[in-house]
Design a protein around this motif. Structure first.
Motif, PDB file in Angstrom:
ATOM      1  N   LYS A 108       0.853  -1.255   0.083  1.00 55.14           N
ATOM      2  CA  LYS A 108       0.122  -0.023  -0.018  1.00 55.14           C
ATOM      3  C   LYS A 108       0.769   1.053   0.159  1.00 55.14           C
ATOM      4  N   ASN A 146       1.984   4.583  -4.354  1.00 59.15           N
ATOM      5  CA  ASN A 146       2.085   5.763  -4.943  1.00 59.15           C
ATOM      6  C   ASN A 146       3.587   5.544  -5.836  1.00 59.15           C
ATOM      7  N   ARG A 169       6.605   5.798  -5.663  1.00 54.01           N
ATOM      8  CA  ARG A 169       7.816   5.901  -4.931  1.00 54.01           C
ATOM      9  C   ARG A 169       8.900   4.890  -5.495  1.00 54.01           C
ATOM     10  N   GLN A 222      -2.040  -3.186 -10.940  1.00 53.17           N
ATOM     11  CA  GLN A 222      -2.965  -2.331 -11.509  1.00 53.17           C
ATOM     12  C   GLN A 222      -2.754  -0.730 -11.546  1.00 53.17           C
ATOM     13  N   LYS A 223      -1.744  -0.515 -10.481  1.00 51.82           N
ATOM     14  CA  LYS A 223      -1.235   0.877 -10.329  1.00 51.82           C
ATOM     15  C   LYS A 223      -0.327   1.245 -11.289  1.00 51.82           C
ATOM     16  N   GLY A 224       0.139  -0.024 -12.098  1.00 52.46           N
ATOM     17  CA  GLY A 224       1.183   0.382 -13.064  1.00 52.46           C
ATOM     18  C   GLY A 224       2.613   0.282 -12.618  1.00 52.46           C
ATOM     19  N   MET A 242      -5.789   3.120 -12.797  1.00 47.89           N
ATOM     20  CA  MET A 242      -4.227   2.884 -12.996  1.00 47.89           C
ATOM     21  C   MET A 242      -3.352   4.110 -12.652  1.00 47.89           C
ATOM     22  N   ASP A 251      -8.604   5.953  -2.615  1.00 45.57           N
ATOM     23  CA  ASP A 251      -7.464   5.457  -2.553  1.00 45.57           C
ATOM     24  C   ASP A 251      -6.325   6.492  -3.085  1.00 45.57           C
ATOM     25  N   THR A 272      -3.114   8.593  -2.162  1.00 45.15           N
ATOM     26  CA  THR A 272      -1.978   8.644  -1.219  1.00 45.15           C
ATOM     27  C   THR A 272      -1.071   9.845  -1.867  1.00 45.15           C
ATOM     28  N   PRO A 273      -0.380  10.663  -1.135  1.00 39.77           N
ATOM     29  CA  PRO A 273       0.191  11.625  -1.670  1.00 39.77           C
ATOM     30  C   PRO A 273       1.566  11.500  -2.489  1.00 39.77           C
ATOM     31  N   PRO A 299       5.039  11.250  -3.030  1.00 39.69           N
ATOM     32  CA  PRO A 299       6.298  11.515  -2.483  1.00 39.69           C
ATOM     33  C   PRO A 299       7.026  12.316  -2.972  1.00 39.69           C
TER      34      PRO A 299
END
Lengths: 339, 339
Positions: free
Chosen positions: A111, A115, A117, A140-142, B1, B46, B48-49, B51
């Motif tokens: 989780k 982002n 990172r 899925q977030k790539g 995505m 969902d 999230t900042p 970073p």
DNA sequence: ACTATTTACGCAAACGATGTAGTAATATTA
DNA sequence: TAATATTACTACATCGTTTGCGTAAATAGT
């Protein structure tokens, strides 16, 4: 003290920020003379680009994450070694996260990484990862994942493993050839694929030799050392104990050694042991420990190489690919029948 | 995505970007009702900042680096374990860099970290770090360093070590009490402080017992396994060999075991051995290995705690402080005189 | 010689989050 | 009641880089 940035460089060079930036990135838009001038000044002033600014702009972190159950473990330590080597070669940074075999911690870590990172994740799942939604969600977030050793079949990506099934067969066969009639298998959970494969090899070889497969000979150990100790102690106490132990991971073999010492069971006379392990001191143990040794360093190295192969091409999607490296059997005293 | 950002959140909530940002950071400027609405939506979407954006803006990376010689080493692995634990508790990320005892690599890594990629560095220097300009330069950039184990005296900051001098005395004393008349010290280079301290303890105790200090009994080993092996082999070959070995690090004890095995030297009858080590299997070796065991996990944990103590206060300057944790002596077979 | 093209650079808008300063609307105080 | 304070929000500049676009000058093409 404060880091110098493009603006300051540009002012001193009497150029625009963009010219300096382009010069540093060797853009064709900039003349050679200017490039040299910029490069020299940048070196002189010890300029290094701010990773956050460029990460933000380019959406690239130049960082990969390694997510493993633990690091105080010869296998994972060596794998990390291999990964770090390749990362340094590619001018990448390596973040490390330990799950301590805790699936909830694993979920939390993923989780956290959602982002951007990191550009990619190399991972070995926990022994309890029987559900992979947090991993497919992550994909899925790539952000690409490459698995090594403890893989997750359901996720489509590259997976680096060793020939666990064959090794399971070979280890079991070796014990049988050394007169074992009743071999126990010490498993670490039974959710993860390597356990299933190692166990399959074990079962397969038992069947092939017409040996009875007894449920109580398959011990499901876990993450708690004390519980494991007691499980093994129970197994080895009393009359009806096995004469061979196939430990699926190093620490369970160590536990077995300790139990044998306490119960005054002689290895290899009373019981023979073989296990998966990258323990450097295997040959110095008393008795020396027979092992199936995985090419841990190369597994890590390969996982990283595969990852960079795709990152270089800016591909976030890694197709299914199974890379299998070979483990080697090291027969030592602990598993040998003394004639 | 694609990750959702503040702008999208703001649009959906029909609020300004700054309101959403403040609501998420629980600013007093925002009404409770709005805060709840924002929080709920952020969770739902969902969010999230990013970073990089916040790192750029706030000049904080939420990341620390760990720079160590190696990771496939029980001591460092445990230390990393402790560090990672504290980092996770502080919601920080851990970058790992391996120097492989190469001072040039160490310099390169520090150079790489000079831009504000990390908020702080925890490090154990290489065995060859006899010059600290790259470290003081680094400090000048405003990034704090905390040393653990392999410290650098000249740099002003917090240093976490163990009582190496006392341990050196104790180990040597123990060997003397067990009838050793001629004890060799296996050193790993002689630049770094822990070696000097351990050796000081050794020398001190020899003197105290009116034992001759011989130059040729202090063996300067290095990073090359083969060279070390040959150095130890040479030491233990021929008639005039020592009857006690004090190995300053684990791997040199392992090497000694291997050499003894090759040369058919019996431990502890012919020669007694003790060493600094965090080897889990020390008690299972043949013979079991006497060790001085450092609280590796706690050293890492403490180093991280000290670092965060200052990072929390946004202090980049850490004053000199020496924290010394105690090692424990584990006497086993390898060093005991059999009466 | 006059138009196309190339070269070498600058301008300004992103990237996403943060925080200061500003502004209505409401509440408090003398 | 008028002046002041508080609340709850928005606008906007900023962090340091990157990059598409614009543009003058130089070069090439016909």
């Amino acid at each position: 003290m404060a880091a110098v940035n493009l603006k300051q460089l540009a002012k001193i060079l009497d150029l625009s920020i963009s010219t300096v930036s382009k010069a540093l990135r060797d853009s064709h838009e900039i003349g050679d003379a200017t490039k040299l001038r910029v490069l020299a000044k940048a070196k002189e002033m010890d300029y290094t680009p701010n990773p956050f600014a460029s990460g933000l702009r380019r959406n690239k972190s130049k960082t990969i994450a390694v997510v493993v159950p633990e690091v105080a473990n010869n296998y994972f330590a060596l794998a990390i070694n291999g990964i770090e080597r390749i990362a340094q070669e590619n001018d990448y940074h390596v973040l490390i996260y330990l799950t301590h075999e805790d699936i909830e911690k694993e979920k939390g870590i993923m989780k956290h990484l959602e982002n951007k990172r990191v550009d990619g994740v190399l991972m070995s799942v926990t022994m309890n990862t029987n559900n992979q939604t947090h991993l497919s969600d992550f994909q899925q977030k790539g952000i690409p994942i490459v698995f090594f050793d403890r893989i997750c079949h359901e996720i489509e990506t590259a997976k680096i493993t060793t020939d666990d099934y064959i090794s399971g067969i070979n280890a079991t066969k070796h014990l049988i050839e050394n007169e074992c009639k009743d071999i126990a298998f010490l498993s670490l959970g039974d959710d993860i694929s390597i356990m299933q494969k190692r166990k399959s090899g074990y079962l397969e070889e038992l069947l092939k030799n017409n040996m009875e497969v007894k449920r109580e000979r398959i011990i499901k150990c876990g993450n708690d050392e004390e519980i494991n100790y007691n499980l093994v102690k129970k197994l080895l106490s009393g009359k009806n104990k096995p004469d061979g132990i196939f430990a699926s991971v190093e620490k369970l073999a160590i536990t077995t050694y300790q139990v044998c010492r306490e119960l005054n069971i002689n290895i290899p006379n009373d019981i023979k042991i073989i296990c998966f392990s990258n323990l450097e001191t295997a040959s110095l143990l008393s008795p020396s420990l027979s092992t199936i040794t995985q090419p841990a360093y190369n597994i890590g190295k390969t996982a990283a190489e595969v990852m960079f192969k795709y990152l270089d091409k800016n591909k976030t999607y890694i197709p299914n690919e199974n890379i299998v490296l070979q483990s080697t059997l090291h027969i030592r005293e602990s598993s040998q029948h003394i004639v």
